[in-house]
Design an enzyme around this catalytic site. Structure first.
Site, PDB file in Angstrom:
ATOM      1  N   GLY A 353      -5.957  -0.285  -2.747  1.00 34.64           N
ATOM      2  CA  GLY A 353      -4.913  -1.765  -2.109  1.00 34.64           C
ATOM      3  C   GLY A 353      -3.761  -1.170  -1.625  1.00 34.64           C
ATOM      4  O   GLY A 353      -3.328   0.047  -1.850  1.00 34.64           O
ATOM      5  N   CYS A 354      -3.206  -2.225  -1.587  1.00 39.26           N
ATOM      6  CA  CYS A 354      -1.370  -1.548  -0.818  1.00 39.26           C
ATOM      7  C   CYS A 354      -1.086  -0.832  -1.352  1.00 39.26           C
ATOM      8  O   CYS A 354       0.077  -0.362  -0.979  1.00 39.26           O
ATOM      9  CB  CYS A 354      -0.728  -3.055  -0.616  1.00 39.26           C
ATOM     10  SG  CYS A 354      -1.429  -3.821   0.692  1.00 39.26           S
TER      11      CYS A 354
END
Length: 381
Positions: A353-354
């Site tokens: 994910g980010c």
């Protein structure tokens, strides 16, 4: 009309005639939800990028525009629609934010260095190319070379940033070169030279492709893009770039939620460049050549010393739809965490994910998965 625009148009016509696709324009998607600066900021970027060479398709809420809009109501629906449009071939590439790539895929950024105003590729800026740090950076080099070639740099010069593991990466890349892989190395501007780059080399853009670990690359992207604005508005460069992987064929380019309209515009142009340069086939060819140069043997020599003996083989449970994200797991423990869930009968996948590594599980099994990982010491969440 400027001479450059005229030349671009004639080049496009020539390429179209040669490929038999005359009249078929490249379509670049842009998702318009998720920016810290609002939908208008993204739409403004699309207008700045408008060109006779490509069409822009907005994916998001209805807006007053003469651009094509594919309407969606939220970010989850937006990414589903984006993938549908990409996989169907309706759009050739898409610029978006907050997109989760699988392990093995990382984004290749493109910046304008402040000292000389030179473009430089940063490999890589988001995602995880491999769970082994050295292998990841070796892969990053190939991702960076592939991207550079796709935007027209025929013989990109590669530098390795002086971060932890740089010398091991240098050894691996030079072994590939000795085995026949075609890679050219940059020289540091510092007196002692070499292909291991210093901070000074970052500022002047000494290499065409700067190889680094992804977390460092992400920081450099943010600094290069917003050092004149105070940090909350990214005004320079081309964004975090396309996701590149050994067998990855979706052309998804990443922006930050802080990216301003100028970066949005450049990211759209970057997307056009990698489509016309056929980044998918270039990266496949680069890996084919690397493997001929004993890439797998070189990587195996890195990872076999980390191999554990007497490791229990865990059977994968039946596949399920996975939408629940569990974060807070160290990258080095990611695959072990997935195996622990499999051992308990919970189907799981790894991802990025980010904010870092994630484990993906089915919503209905989210709570038990979290409890299992906490108990096993993989996460505190």
């Amino acid at each position: 009309m400027s001479k450059k625009v005229i030349s671009d148009v004639f080049l496009e016509i020539a390429n179209a005639i040669e490929s038999g696709e005359f009249g078929k324009k490249v379509k670049i998607g842009l998702t318009t939800l998720g920016s810290e600066h609002g939908v208008e900021n993204l739409v403004n970027g699309a207008y700045i990028a408008k060109s006779n060479l490509f069409e822009i398709v907005l994916i998001g809420p209805k807006v007053d525009t003469d651009l094509e809009v594919v309407e969606v109501n939220d970010e989850k629906e937006m990414h589903v629609k984006m993938e549908e449009l990409l996989d169907s071939g309706y759009i050739d590439a898409c610029v978006t934010m907050h997109y989760n790539f699988p392990i093995g895929v990382s984004t290749v950024g493109r910046v304008i260095t402040p000292a000389k105003g030179k473009e430089m590729i940063l490999a890589t800026t988001t995602g995880t190319s491999a769970t082994n740090r050295i292998e990841a950076m070796v892969r990053n080099a190939i991702y960076g070379v592939s991207t550079a070639k796709s935007i027209g740099i025929k013989t990109p010069k590669v530098g390795i940033l002086n971060v932890d593991g740089a010398r091991q990466v240098e050894k691996c890349l030079k072994e590939l070169q000795a085995n026949g892989y075609d890679i050219d190395f940059a020289e540091s501007i510092r007196a002692d030279g070499g292909c291991v780059m210093r901070g000074n080399d970052l500022l002047v853009g000494a290499p065409d492709v700067m190889v680094t670990d992804t977390l460092s690359g992400n920081i450099f992207m943010k600094v290069f893009s917003s050092f004149t604005t105070g940090g909350d508005y990214e005004a320079h460069g081309f964004g975090y770039g396309p996701g590149v992987g050994e067998n990855y064929d979706r052309r998804v380019l990443i922006l930050s939620r802080a990216s301003g309209s100028p970066v949005v515009a450049n990211a759209i142009k970057y997307a056009y460049d990698i489509v016309k340069g056929d980044i998918t086939n270039i990266s496949k060819n680069e890996f084919k050549n690397a493997k001929t140069a004993k890439f797998d043997d070189i990587i195996s020599s890195l990872t076999k010393k980390e191999a554990k003996t007497n490791v229990e083989e865990v059977k994968m449970p039946d596949k399920e739809v996975v939408t629940r994200q569990i974060s807070g797991i160290d990258i080095m423990d990611l695959e072990e965490a997935v195996s622990e869930l499999w051992r308990q009968g919970v189907y799981a996948e790894s991802g990025m994910g980010c904010t870092g590594p994630i484990v993906l599980v089915n919503d209905a099994k989210g709570d038990i998965a979290v409890e299992t990982l906490i108990k096993a010491g993989y996460t505190a969440k």
